[in-house]
Design a protein around this motif. Sequence first.
Motif, PDB file in Angstrom:
ATOM      1  N   ALA A  16       0.799  -1.238   0.000  1.00  0.00           N
ATOM      2  CA  ALA A  16       0.000   0.000   0.000  1.00  0.00           C
ATOM      3  C   ALA A  16       0.822   1.275   0.000  1.00  0.00           C
ATOM      4  O   ALA A  16       0.288   2.360   0.202  1.00  0.00           O
ATOM      5  CB  ALA A  16      -0.992   0.015   1.168  1.00  0.00           C
ATOM      6  N   SER A  17       2.118   1.178  -0.255  1.00  0.00           N
ATOM      7  CA  SER A  17       2.934   2.386  -0.348  1.00  0.00           C
ATOM      8  C   SER A  17       2.476   3.231  -1.529  1.00  0.00           C
ATOM      9  O   SER A  17       2.196   2.718  -2.613  1.00  0.00           O
ATOM     10  CB  SER A  17       4.408   2.012  -0.529  1.00  0.00           C
ATOM     11  N   CYS A  18       2.422   4.534  -1.318  1.00  0.00           N
ATOM     12  CA  CYS A  18       2.036   5.430  -2.409  1.00  0.00           C
ATOM     13  C   CYS A  18       3.244   5.716  -3.304  1.00  0.00           C
ATOM     14  O   CYS A  18       4.369   5.320  -2.999  1.00  0.00           O
ATOM     15  CB  CYS A  18       1.428   6.721  -1.872  1.00  0.00           C
ATOM     16  N   ASP A  19       3.029   6.420  -4.386  1.00  0.00           N
ATOM     17  CA  ASP A  19       4.089   6.681  -5.361  1.00  0.00           C
ATOM     18  C   ASP A  19       4.703   8.074  -5.238  1.00  0.00           C
ATOM     19  O   ASP A  19       5.542   8.451  -6.048  1.00  0.00           O
ATOM     20  CB  ASP A  19       3.536   6.512  -6.791  1.00  0.00           C
ATOM     21  N   SER A  20       4.287   8.829  -4.226  1.00  0.00           N
ATOM     22  CA  SER A  20       4.732  10.220  -4.126  1.00  0.00           C
ATOM     23  C   SER A  20       5.356  10.508  -2.765  1.00  0.00           C
ATOM     24  O   SER A  20       4.682  10.439  -1.729  1.00  0.00           O
ATOM     25  CB  SER A  20       3.551  11.173  -4.353  1.00  0.00           C
ATOM     26  N   TYR A  21       6.631  10.841  -2.777  1.00  0.00           N
ATOM     27  CA  TYR A  21       7.309  11.268  -1.547  1.00  0.00           C
ATOM     28  C   TYR A  21       6.664  12.541  -1.010  1.00  0.00           C
ATOM     29  O   TYR A  21       6.440  12.689   0.192  1.00  0.00           O
ATOM     30  CB  TYR A  21       8.788  11.504  -1.833  1.00  0.00           C
ATOM     31  N   GLU A  22       6.368  13.463  -1.909  1.00  0.00           N
ATOM     32  CA  GLU A  22       5.843  14.766  -1.499  1.00  0.00           C
ATOM     33  C   GLU A  22       4.509  14.642  -0.775  1.00  0.00           C
ATOM     34  O   GLU A  22       4.228  15.372   0.171  1.00  0.00           O
ATOM     35  CB  GLU A  22       5.700  15.685  -2.714  1.00  0.00           C
ATOM     36  N   GLU A  23       3.659  13.720  -1.211  1.00  0.00           N
ATOM     37  CA  GLU A  23       2.328  13.580  -0.617  1.00  0.00           C
ATOM     38  C   GLU A  23       2.344  12.790   0.687  1.00  0.00           C
ATOM     39  O   GLU A  23       1.377  12.843   1.448  1.00  0.00           O
ATOM     40  CB  GLU A  23       1.387  12.891  -1.610  1.00  0.00           C
ATOM     41  N   ALA A  24       3.408  12.065   0.941  1.00  0.00           N
ATOM     42  CA  ALA A  24       3.437  11.142   2.080  1.00  0.00           C
ATOM     43  C   ALA A  24       3.712  11.863   3.393  1.00  0.00           C
ATOM     44  O   ALA A  24       4.484  12.833   3.442  1.00  0.00           O
ATOM     45  CB  ALA A  24       4.500  10.080   1.850  1.00  0.00           C
ATOM     46  N   SER A  25       3.087  11.385   4.458  1.00  0.00           N
ATOM     47  CA  SER A  25       3.374  11.897   5.798  1.00  0.00           C
ATOM     48  C   SER A  25       4.388  11.017   6.519  1.00  0.00           C
ATOM     49  O   SER A  25       5.037  11.457   7.467  1.00  0.00           O
ATOM     50  CB  SER A  25       2.080  11.980   6.622  1.00  0.00           C
ATOM     51  N   VAL A  26       4.524   9.768   6.076  1.00  0.00           N
ATOM     52  CA  VAL A  26       5.479   8.817   6.635  1.00  0.00           C
ATOM     53  C   VAL A  26       6.403   8.363   5.510  1.00  0.00           C
ATOM     54  O   VAL A  26       5.936   8.054   4.409  1.00  0.00           O
ATOM     55  CB  VAL A  26       4.769   7.590   7.240  1.00  0.00           C
ATOM     56  N   VAL A  27       7.705   8.331   5.784  1.00  0.00           N
ATOM     57  CA  VAL A  27       8.671   7.883   4.788  1.00  0.00           C
ATOM     58  C   VAL A  27       9.461   6.702   5.356  1.00  0.00           C
ATOM     59  O   VAL A  27      10.048   6.794   6.439  1.00  0.00           O
ATOM     60  CB  VAL A  27       9.624   9.012   4.369  1.00  0.00           C
ATOM     61  N   MET A  28       9.460   5.590   4.611  1.00  0.00           N
ATOM     62  CA  MET A  28      10.125   4.361   5.014  1.00  0.00           C
ATOM     63  C   MET A  28      11.447   4.226   4.261  1.00  0.00           C
ATOM     64  O   MET A  28      11.511   4.424   3.052  1.00  0.00           O
ATOM     65  CB  MET A  28       9.223   3.160   4.705  1.00  0.00           C
ATOM     66  N   VAL A  29      12.499   3.887   5.000  1.00  0.00           N
ATOM     67  CA  VAL A  29      13.822   3.700   4.413  1.00  0.00           C
ATOM     68  C   VAL A  29      14.391   2.368   4.889  1.00  0.00           C
ATOM     69  O   VAL A  29      14.442   2.107   6.100  1.00  0.00           O
ATOM     70  CB  VAL A  29      14.782   4.837   4.818  1.00  0.00           C
ATOM     71  N   GLY A  30      14.807   1.539   3.965  1.00  0.00           N
ATOM     72  CA  GLY A  30      15.493   0.307   4.308  1.00  0.00           C
ATOM     73  C   GLY A  30      16.995   0.544   4.385  1.00  0.00           C
ATOM     74  O   GLY A  30      17.559   1.259   3.562  1.00  0.00           O
ATOM     75  N   VAL A  31      17.639  -0.076   5.371  1.00  0.00           N
ATOM     76  CA  VAL A  31      19.093   0.077   5.545  1.00  0.00           C
ATOM     77  C   VAL A  31      19.721  -1.315   5.609  1.00  0.00           C
ATOM     78  O   VAL A  31      19.785  -1.931   6.676  1.00  0.00           O
ATOM     79  CB  VAL A  31      19.424   0.884   6.814  1.00  0.00           C
ATOM     80  N   PRO A  32      20.190  -1.827   4.472  1.00  0.00           N
ATOM     81  CA  PRO A  32      20.724  -3.190   4.402  1.00  0.00           C
ATOM     82  C   PRO A  32      22.170  -3.273   4.887  1.00  0.00           C
ATOM     83  O   PRO A  32      23.097  -3.582   4.134  1.00  0.00           O
ATOM     84  CB  PRO A  32      20.610  -3.514   2.910  1.00  0.00           C
ATOM     85  N   MET A  33      22.371  -3.020   6.162  1.00  0.00           N
ATOM     86  CA  MET A  33      23.720  -2.961   6.737  1.00  0.00           C
ATOM     87  C   MET A  33      23.854  -3.960   7.875  1.00  0.00           C
ATOM     88  O   MET A  33      23.065  -3.945   8.821  1.00  0.00           O
ATOM     89  CB  MET A  33      23.991  -1.541   7.235  1.00  0.00           C
ATOM     90  N   ASP A  34      24.852  -4.831   7.773  1.00  0.00           N
ATOM     91  CA  ASP A  34      25.162  -5.732   8.878  1.00  0.00           C
ATOM     92  C   ASP A  34      26.678  -5.877   9.045  1.00  0.00           C
ATOM     93  O   ASP A  34      27.185  -6.942   9.364  1.00  0.00           O
ATOM     94  CB  ASP A  34      24.487  -7.096   8.709  1.00  0.00           C
ATOM     95  N   PHE A  35      27.377  -4.762   8.867  1.00  0.00           N
ATOM     96  CA  PHE A  35      28.838  -4.770   8.848  1.00  0.00           C
ATOM     97  C   PHE A  35      29.455  -5.087  10.207  1.00  0.00           C
ATOM     98  O   PHE A  35      30.592  -5.552  10.273  1.00  0.00           O
ATOM     99  CB  PHE A  35      29.376  -3.419   8.364  1.00  0.00           C
ATOM    100  N   THR A  36      28.737  -4.809  11.310  1.00  0.00           N
ATOM    101  CA  THR A  36      29.336  -5.002  12.634  1.00  0.00           C
ATOM    102  C   THR A  36      28.646  -6.104  13.431  1.00  0.00           C
ATOM    103  O   THR A  36      28.855  -6.193  14.645  1.00  0.00           O
ATOM    104  CB  THR A  36      29.316  -3.691  13.461  1.00  0.00           C
ATOM    105  N   CYS A  37      27.841  -6.919  12.781  1.00  0.00           N
ATOM    106  CA  CYS A  37      27.166  -8.007  13.498  1.00  0.00           C
ATOM    107  C   CYS A  37      28.194  -8.913  14.168  1.00  0.00           C
ATOM    108  O   CYS A  37      29.153  -9.366  13.526  1.00  0.00           O
ATOM    109  CB  CYS A  37      26.285  -8.809  12.549  1.00  0.00           C
ATOM    110  N   SER A  38      27.995  -9.191  15.446  1.00  0.00           N
ATOM    111  CA  SER A  38      29.008  -9.878  16.239  1.00  0.00           C
ATOM    112  C   SER A  38      28.856 -11.395  16.266  1.00  0.00           C
ATOM    113  O   SER A  38      29.750 -12.089  16.738  1.00  0.00           O
ATOM    114  CB  SER A  38      28.970  -9.344  17.675  1.00  0.00           C
ATOM    115  N   PHE A  39      27.736 -11.924  15.763  1.00  0.00           N
ATOM    116  CA  PHE A  39      27.532 -13.372  15.808  1.00  0.00           C
ATOM    117  C   PHE A  39      27.210 -13.910  14.419  1.00  0.00           C
ATOM    118  O   PHE A  39      28.066 -14.467  13.747  1.00  0.00           O
ATOM    119  CB  PHE A  39      26.431 -13.726  16.823  1.00  0.00           C
ATOM    120  N   ARG A  40      25.987 -13.676  13.939  1.00  0.00           N
ATOM    121  CA  ARG A  40      25.589 -14.207  12.639  1.00  0.00           C
ATOM    122  C   ARG A  40      25.140 -13.063  11.727  1.00  0.00           C
ATOM    123  O   ARG A  40      24.170 -12.376  12.034  1.00  0.00           O
ATOM    124  CB  ARG A  40      24.428 -15.207  12.797  1.00  0.00           C
ATOM    125  N   PRO A  41      25.814 -12.839  10.613  1.00  0.00           N
ATOM    126  CA  PRO A  41      25.393 -11.789   9.693  1.00  0.00           C
ATOM    127  C   PRO A  41      24.136 -12.192   8.931  1.00  0.00           C
ATOM    128  O   PRO A  41      23.733 -13.360   8.962  1.00  0.00           O
ATOM    129  CB  PRO A  41      26.585 -11.641   8.748  1.00  0.00           C
TER     130      PRO A  41
END
Length: 290
Positions: A16-41
Amino acid sequence: MGLKDGSFTLTTKFMASCDSYEEASVVMVGVPMDFTCSFRPGTRFGPQKIREVSIGIEEYSIYMDKDLTDFKYFDCGDLDLPFGNVEGSLALIGDSAGEIIKDGKFPLFIGGEHLISVPVIRKVYEKYGDDLIVIQFDAHADLREGYIGCANSHASAVRRLTEFMPAGNIYQFGIRSGTRDEFKFARKNTHLYPFEVLEPVKKVMDNFRDKPIYITLDIDVVDPAYANGTGTPEPGGISSKELIQAVNLLCSLNIVGFDIVEVSPPYDASDRTALLAAKIIRDVILSTDK
């Protein structure tokens, strides 16, 4: 960099994500980072898996009596990070959070490891100052000075927060693992509520009812029986039901930012961990319209 200049990769949107950043009140960002994971990446795969399974839950929340189709929120996709470059990645995350906040939108970040929360919370703190309350749901205290000589580690994420905001504004729930020094620091500086989540939240939420609140949620606060897809599973946790109840209770307050971290899909063939994360994200989005 910027949210609108091609620094993101998006293959599957959260439902249900909309197609317009400008119209949105909530912005979701994914951060695919696991560079410092101490057990299982593997948490770098979390954001995309959460999006993929979101189609398996309803857009309507019986908890909130609201529907995502009535909301405008925008899924940017995953940040393109300089692989292995921790400091550079943290800077990009902070820049993205700062732009979202500057534009008057609600920042919702999906990890990735818990270290990604630090630059986001820093930007939220720059807006709200010492009024900001940070609520941490986690199995681990994350209060180490560093891990194996590295100050920027997912094991020290919350300790880094205390370097720019009052430690007394940090409330830690569900903590059941850490070093002796971490617990000593927490008992002296933060508000520590070990083992449980829902009942202590109920008891203390009046303390910050009128404050801006940021929630950082490490999925390993949940027992591995309910959420085994995480890099550092810790037995003895809460149920998925208790977590949903606690998040929905807090969502009645003034939540100004949110992240969910440490979902690691390679360890969960059932996808139940990612499904739990998707359900929580849905209700957080729905809570932003008071």
